[in-house]
Design an enzyme around this catalytic site. Sequence first.
Site, short mmCIF file in Angstrom:
data_model
loop_
_atom_site.label_atom_id
_atom_site.label_comp_id
_atom_site.label_asym_id
_atom_site.label_seq_id
_atom_site.Cartn_x
_atom_site.Cartn_y
_atom_site.Cartn_z
N HIS A 72 -27.97 16.83 39.07
CA HIS A 72 -26.66 15.43 39.76
C HIS A 72 -25.53 16.25 40.16
O HIS A 72 -25.24 16.82 39.25
CB HIS A 72 -26.56 14.41 38.90
CG HIS A 72 -27.78 13.32 38.34
ND1 HIS A 72 -27.19 12.26 38.38
CD2 HIS A 72 -28.62 13.32 39.46
CE1 HIS A 72 -28.24 11.51 38.35
NE2 HIS A 72 -29.53 12.26 39.03
N TYR A 201 -20.24 4.95 36.19
CA TYR A 201 -19.18 4.97 35.04
C TYR A 201 -18.46 3.56 35.87
O TYR A 201 -18.02 3.91 35.68
CB TYR A 201 -18.47 5.35 34.14
CG TYR A 201 -19.75 6.76 33.33
CD1 TYR A 201 -19.94 7.38 34.08
CD2 TYR A 201 -19.34 6.55 31.82
CE1 TYR A 201 -21.39 8.09 33.75
CE2 TYR A 201 -19.60 7.53 31.09
CZ TYR A 201 -21.32 8.02 31.44
OH TYR A 201 -21.64 9.08 31.99
N PRO A 294 -20.88 8.06 23.30
CA PRO A 294 -21.83 8.29 24.39
C PRO A 294 -21.13 8.44 25.69
O PRO A 294 -22.00 9.31 26.64
CB PRO A 294 -23.23 7.29 24.07
CG PRO A 294 -22.50 6.45 22.76
CD PRO A 294 -22.11 6.90 22.38
N LYS A 298 -22.24 13.79 25.23
CA LYS A 298 -21.73 15.10 24.96
C LYS A 298 -22.71 15.00 23.64
O LYS A 298 -23.12 16.23 23.18
CB LYS A 298 -20.47 14.85 24.41
CG LYS A 298 -19.23 15.14 25.18
CD LYS A 298 -19.71 16.76 25.94
CE LYS A 298 -19.34 16.72 27.88
NZ LYS A 298 -19.73 17.24 28.26
N TYR A 384 -16.92 17.02 32.01
CA TYR A 384 -18.57 16.30 31.84
C TYR A 384 -19.45 17.56 31.52
O TYR A 384 -21.02 17.42 31.53
CB TYR A 384 -17.88 15.50 32.73
CG TYR A 384 -19.23 14.33 32.17
CD1 TYR A 384 -20.74 14.57 33.29
CD2 TYR A 384 -19.06 13.01 32.23
CE1 TYR A 384 -22.05 13.82 32.71
CE2 TYR A 384 -19.97 11.91 31.87
CZ TYR A 384 -21.60 11.82 32.63
OH TYR A 384 -22.54 11.54 32.35
#
Length: 391
Positions: A72, A201, A294, A298, A384
Amino acid sequence: MRTEVAVIGAGPAGLLLSHLLAEQGVESVVIETRTQEYVLSRIRAGILEHSTVDLLDSVGLGERLRREGQEHRGIHLQTPGERHHLDFVDLCGRSVWVYGQTEVTRDLVDAREAAGQQFFYGVTETALHDIETDSPYVTFVDADGTEQRVDAAVIAGCDGSFGPSRAAIPDSVRRTWERVYPYSWLGILADVAPSTDELIYAWHPDGFAMHSMRSDTVSRLYLQVPNGTDVADWSDDRVWAALSTRLGAGIDDWTLRSGPITEKSVLPMRSYVQTPMRHGRLFLAGDAAHIVPPTGAKGLNLAVADVALLAPALISLLRKNDDTLADAYSDSALRRVWRCTHFSWWMTTMLHRSGDPFDAQLQLSQLRWVASSTAGATGLAENYAGLPIGL
Ligand code: FAS
Ligand code: PHB
């Protein structure tokens, strides 16, 4: 029996550590309280950082990942009516991979078994002894009810947040930090094709929601629920309705596909860090030393990063009698632990409804800034997609 490294825990940290040690001819024994079937069935993380994939690739564990995983370029960050794509590759030159922790564990177990790794599954009464000497040992009762003792040069505490290793470090030297969040995640696995190309998100007045996936035919989704939520109170219809509301708010021409839910669970959220990550001949790695909510994807990656530092430190200690890396391990690992702890806290507090209207305005402002500012988006992307291991 005797070995070089007694590894407590057959999660990603313990399994990868035994693999990296074996690559350099260092022997270990892996001691695990659950059955192998249970270890292989656990459904947890889904996102692998670029450096995690590179590391797995470098030790022969990347073939199925690259074949079955999905690369991704970024994620979608969403507030009602605004879905914004952050392209990590454009922003920081790194991508992420979607490949479930369940699959990583399967690949690791297969590799360790092919290499003849000695495992003890289904143990009880695991205890650590003499960690302040050069002759530490682990005792436990094996699956047959026989008391066992493993003498080693080093004990690796990879036994997660409920294992005995973290408590084996004396209170006199141990320091802990903890923050419990006032909400949890209800997570589902569903046999339905994802309704998005990359993760979403979403901030929503009802609460956070996230659309992830495991493959082209399996979706993984989460929604914010109050602490203490009983999963029985959330029927499949109620879950899909809430996800559709929170993920679809104000987004034209988009609907959430639903399908049979095959797993449903509630995951509480907290941050936890324990220092030091080494005492005498005991070294902690992964959730045994730290827990992150979460939201930042990570947990698994941090366990890998710990082990990527710990393996060379133990190899140097045991093969060259050089303790330089071993002495530096805790401080080196904790730099990344705190970076990931902050990032996970930041993502969590930015995206989850607290019920305070002032918080909501701050969250919306921060999300709009991250979505519209290259500087803001790059900060999220770097964290990220993961800083290079060792930073
Ligand atoms: P683990 O907990 O995976 O492994 C520790 C092992 O030690 C376990 O197999 C345990 O059985 C064993 N053990 C414990 N006590 C023992 C004893 N006394 N004797 C011997 N063995 C013992 N991270 C994400 O990034 N995204 C997610 O969505 C996500 N979801 C999660 C959901 C759940 C329910 C949990 C618990 C964690 C989740 N995580 C997630 C975090 C997770 O992925 C961890 O970060 C990752 O498993 C860490 O790996 P380990 O450090 O190996 O710990
Ligand atoms: C998952 O796919 O399980 C997942 C993805 C991203 C997260 C947490 C979990 O931040």
